[in-house]
Design a protein around this motif. Structure first.
Motif, mmCIF file in Angstrom:
data_model
loop_
_atom_site.group_PDB
_atom_site.id
_atom_site.type_symbol
_atom_site.label_atom_id
_atom_site.label_comp_id
_atom_site.label_asym_id
_atom_site.label_seq_id
_atom_site.Cartn_x
_atom_site.Cartn_y
_atom_site.Cartn_z
ATOM 1 N N ARG A 130 15.999 50.012 64.047
ATOM 2 C CA ARG A 130 15.774 48.585 64.292
ATOM 3 C C ARG A 130 15.098 48.369 65.640
ATOM 4 N NH1 ARG A 130 14.946 44.920 60.819
ATOM 5 N NH2 ARG A 130 16.289 46.260 59.553
ATOM 6 N N GLN A 131 15.464 49.168 66.636
ATOM 7 C CA GLN A 131 14.802 49.071 67.943
ATOM 8 C C GLN A 131 13.328 49.449 67.833
ATOM 9 O OE1 GLN A 131 17.843 51.745 69.611
ATOM 10 N NE2 GLN A 131 18.016 50.304 71.319
ATOM 11 N N ALA A 132 13.030 50.494 67.072
ATOM 12 C CA ALA A 132 11.642 50.915 66.901
ATOM 13 C C ALA A 132 10.826 49.824 66.201
ATOM 14 C CB ALA A 132 11.584 52.212 66.098
ATOM 15 N N LEU A 133 11.426 49.168 65.209
ATOM 16 C CA LEU A 133 10.727 48.098 64.507
ATOM 17 C C LEU A 133 10.419 46.936 65.444
ATOM 18 C CD1 LEU A 133 9.621 46.837 61.922
ATOM 19 C CD2 LEU A 133 11.960 46.085 61.377
ATOM 20 N N LEU A 165 13.310 48.329 54.211
ATOM 21 C CA LEU A 165 13.052 48.728 55.589
ATOM 22 C C LEU A 165 11.647 49.290 55.748
ATOM 23 C CD1 LEU A 165 14.031 49.188 58.497
ATOM 24 C CD2 LEU A 165 14.944 51.407 57.748
ATOM 25 N N VAL A 166 11.241 50.167 54.833
ATOM 26 C CA VAL A 166 9.903 50.766 54.920
ATOM 27 C C VAL A 166 8.836 49.683 54.933
ATOM 28 C CG1 VAL A 166 8.206 52.122 53.635
ATOM 29 C CG2 VAL A 166 10.528 53.009 53.955
ATOM 30 N N GLU A 167 8.973 48.689 54.087
ATOM 31 C CA GLU A 167 7.928 47.674 54.014
ATOM 32 C C GLU A 167 7.972 46.707 55.188
ATOM 33 O OE1 GLU A 167 7.933 46.267 49.909
ATOM 34 O OE2 GLU A 167 6.456 47.848 49.481
ATOM 35 N N GLU A 168 9.105 46.600 55.876
ATOM 36 C CA GLU A 168 9.108 45.873 57.145
ATOM 37 C C GLU A 168 8.226 46.586 58.167
ATOM 38 O OE1 GLU A 168 12.800 43.568 58.526
ATOM 39 O OE2 GLU A 168 13.660 45.255 57.401
ATOM 40 N N PHE A 169 8.326 47.905 58.226
ATOM 41 C CA PHE A 169 7.463 48.676 59.126
ATOM 42 C C PHE A 169 6.001 48.588 58.693
ATOM 43 C CE2 PHE A 169 11.399 50.633 60.595
ATOM 44 C CZ PHE A 169 11.129 50.883 61.937
ATOM 45 N N VAL A 170 5.756 48.682 57.394
ATOM 46 C CA VAL A 170 4.383 48.575 56.892
ATOM 47 C C VAL A 170 3.750 47.262 57.342
ATOM 48 C CG1 VAL A 170 3.009 48.273 54.786
ATOM 49 C CG2 VAL A 170 4.694 50.126 54.920
ATOM 50 N N GLU A 171 4.468 46.178 57.232
ATOM 51 C CA GLU A 171 3.935 44.866 57.599
ATOM 52 C C GLU A 171 3.681 44.743 59.097
ATOM 53 O OE1 GLU A 171 6.808 42.188 56.026
ATOM 54 O OE2 GLU A 171 6.138 42.448 53.938
ATOM 55 N N ALA A 172 4.367 45.554 59.910
ATOM 56 C CA ALA A 172 4.193 45.502 61.367
ATOM 57 C C ALA A 172 3.143 46.485 61.866
ATOM 58 C CB ALA A 172 5.526 45.798 62.059
ATOM 59 N N ALA A 173 2.549 47.271 60.967
ATOM 60 C CA ALA A 173 1.630 48.341 61.363
ATOM 61 C C ALA A 173 0.189 47.984 61.036
ATOM 62 C CB ALA A 173 2.014 49.644 60.669
#
Length: 305
Positions: A130-133, A165-173
């Motif tokens: 969560r911190q990394a996100l 979770l994976v797609e939360e990171f995808v959307e932030a990348a």
């Protein structure tokens, strides 16, 4: 082009057992490998991670220093360094078991960073994930953001939960790289290229899916492009995906496509430039596969072919 990178995620030691039972010890952890690969390719890299003040931790610190990678403050603590035990089959493919101790030191993204990369276990296990996100989201306006899920099922639970979770990171990348095995675990039965296209529409400028011996596919606003895997005598595949990621970011830097001022150019990535980027990343991975462990090439080795 020399870029300034911050890589966020786990550091560990790979204890690799070959098919014949012989063991060897290598520095590992997907983010550590990406950081080391970028450092070997001549970039200025800082790694936000954790490791112990023990023999394995000292091995990792020496390894990173040799690659020109600096540790962010707070990386060393009192816990043992994490270990991944890799078993190789007759084809050199690796399966893993982990002894993981992961937490993320409190940190901010320093000024002047061109690209921030995260992924793998460091982006899957809370509280560090969560911190990394939040770090990824917070720096998107001032740096290119990069993510590689590098799926480890043991840390993710059921695929339907992990997808959130994976797609939360995808959307932030801005840049996403995944393997076809990652996509197959997350979306059983779906075409990896169609998943990449769906992800690209959710925010990234570029999504790349690696397909082992079948090459890689890149999806950008301009379209979809496939490149083959260079002919390679494979010793093992340890760190190959991470080498591809570092090669991908290196190639984007060479095309002046990293950093806040390059955001529009990255969004307008042409297919001819994408082909060169993917071929460069594939060469970095193939060189790594041609020797034992996660041992990516230097800039000079890459230039020599």
């Amino acid at each position: 082009m020399r870029t300034r990178a911050l890589v966020v995620g786990e550091s560990l030691v790979d204890v690799v057992r070959a098919a014949d039972g012989a063991e060897s010890v290598h520095p590992g952890g997907s983010p550590l490998n990406v950081a080391y690969g970028l450092g070997r390719l001549g970039h200025e890299v800082s790694l936000l991670t954790r490791l112990g003040d023990d023999a394995h931790g000292h091995l990792l610190r020496e390894h990173l220093a040799a690659g020109g990678v600096g540790l962010a403050p707070g990386a060393v603590d009192e816990l043992p360094t994490s270990v991944a035990r890799a078993q190789l089959d007759e084809q050199g493919r690796a399966s893993y078991e982990f002894e993981l101790r992961w937490r993320l030191p409190t940190a901010q993204v320093p000024d002047g960073v061109d690209v921030m990369h995260t992924g793998s276990i460091g982006a899957a296990v809370d509280p560090g994930a969560r911190q990394a996100l939040e770090l990824l989201r917070s720096c998107r306006e001032r740096a290119t953001t990069s993510y590689d899920p590098n799926v480890r099922p043991a840390f993710l639970g059921a695929p339907e939960r992990a997808r959130v979770l994976v797609e939360e990171f995808v959307e932030a990348a801005d840049v996403v790289k995944a393997s076809d095995e990652d996509v197959a675990w997350l979306f059983p039965g779906e075409d990896p290229v169609e998943v990449a296209r769906r992800w690209q529409r959710r925010g990234p400028a570029l999504v790349v899916v690696t397909r082992g011996g079948e090459g890689a596919v890149g999806v950008a606003g301009a379209g979809t492009l496939r490149v083959p895997t260079p002919p390679t005598r494979v010793v093992d595949t340890v760190g190959a995906g991470d080498a591809f990621t570092s090669g991908l970011l290196h190639a984007l830097a060479e095309h002046d496509l990293l950093g806040p001022v390059a955001a529009r150019r990255l969004r307008a990535l042409r297919l001819d430039a994408l082909e060169d980027v993917l071929r460069t990343a594939a060469r970095v991975a193939s060189i790594t596969c041609s020797r034992a462990g996660a041992n990516p090439p230097t800039r000079e080795e890459l230039a020599a072919g």
